[in-house]
Design an enzyme around this catalytic site. Sequence first.
Site, PDB file in Angstrom:
ATOM      1  N   GLU A  31     -27.498  22.490-106.415  1.00  0.00           N
ATOM      2  CA  GLU A  31     -26.358  22.812-107.327  1.00  0.00           C
ATOM      3  C   GLU A  31     -25.478  23.779-106.774  1.00  0.00           C
ATOM      4  O   GLU A  31     -25.935  24.762-105.932  1.00  0.00           O
ATOM      5  CB  GLU A  31     -27.056  23.105-108.775  1.00  0.00           C
TER       6      GLU A  31
ATOM      7  N   HIS B 167     -18.972  31.592-107.974  1.00  0.00           N
ATOM      8  CA  HIS B 167     -19.794  31.536-109.467  1.00  0.00           C
ATOM      9  C   HIS B 167     -18.860  32.495-110.355  1.00  0.00           C
ATOM     10  O   HIS B 167     -18.279  31.844-111.253  1.00  0.00           O
ATOM     11  CB  HIS B 167     -20.915  32.215-109.217  1.00  0.00           C
TER      12      HIS B 167
ATOM     13  N   GLU C  20     -21.155  21.790-109.959  1.00  0.00           N
ATOM     14  CA  GLU C  20     -20.613  22.544-111.366  1.00  0.00           C
ATOM     15  C   GLU C  20     -19.092  22.828-111.474  1.00  0.00           C
ATOM     16  O   GLU C  20     -18.722  23.600-110.595  1.00  0.00           O
ATOM     17  CB  GLU C  20     -21.454  23.520-111.601  1.00  0.00           C
TER      18      GLU C  20
ATOM     19  N   HIS D 244     -30.616  25.794-107.008  1.00  0.00           N
ATOM     20  CA  HIS D 244     -29.627  26.657-107.789  1.00  0.00           C
ATOM     21  C   HIS D 244     -28.645  27.329-106.716  1.00  0.00           C
ATOM     22  O   HIS D 244     -29.269  28.196-105.998  1.00  0.00           O
ATOM     23  CB  HIS D 244     -30.065  27.338-108.751  1.00  0.00           C
TER      24      HIS D 244
ATOM     25  N   ASP E 153     -21.357  26.112-107.439  1.00  0.00           N
ATOM     26  CA  ASP E 153     -20.433  26.198-108.418  1.00  0.00           C
ATOM     27  C   ASP E 153     -19.127  26.164-107.760  1.00  0.00           C
ATOM     28  O   ASP E 153     -18.703  27.075-106.792  1.00  0.00           O
ATOM     29  CB  ASP E 153     -20.355  27.836-109.046  1.00  0.00           C
TER      30      ASP E 153
END
Length: 245
Positions: A42, A57, A117, A15, A44
């Site tokens: 992952e 993020h 993402e 993450h 952002d």
Amino acid sequence: MMPFEAWPYPRWIAHRGAGRLAPENTLAAFALGYAHGYRMFECDVRLSADGHAFLLHDDRLERTTDGAGEALQRTWTELARLDAGAWHSAPYAGERLPLLAQVLDFCSAHDCALNVELKPAPGDARRTGTTVAAQIARHWRGSPPPLLSSFEPAALEAAALAAPGLPRALLLEHFSADWREATARLGCVAVVAEQTAWTSDTALAVGAAGLRRLAYTVNDDAEAERLVALGLDGLITDRVDHFRA
Ligand code: G3P
Ligand code: MG
């Protein structure tokens, strides 16, 4: 996008690069996650005022940089000067916000998979989906292709128009009444849901819809075991030093 015959991604996904062990969404975090054996990440991604795709993020800069205000109000030249590591710990002082292009290069060079993402600032969903998907389609050199995910249907819709060949996943905090219709309309291959949203019923229903199933953010042993037993395809974790990828 045609569904994959076999799911091409690892089950364990780091993450924000390396979870909390390094400053999230930085190249240092990717390097640390990689050093712990992780081969899928992952992150952002959002846009600067002048349309550069980069990793962050929050909508605002305060929590994870030495800047202030809305990231969307800054040009990339301004954002590139910020310290994105000192907030975490002294050894990471001077770490910069990475461009998406740098992360694509890292993953290609290290043979890693990526879950991007789409994290648009309010009102910026379509521009973000279009820009990020088009850049990945132009720039990506590895295999399998990055999995695009978002809580924002408009970002996924724009990504599908810009780069229809990139796989898409709908992010859900809870299973909404319209998740079937939304995933079908957006041509998704997967649902990425908050871990507690996965039950035997939701796992069965999503599988029956022909979609893969991923969970975030799985940091607990018992929860990881439960989700593996439900047959989930992907677990996104902060604990890259605890769960073996
Ligand atoms: O993509 C899964 C997860 O990252 C979604 O929540 O807030 O950590 O971006 P968040
Ligand atoms: Mg995220």
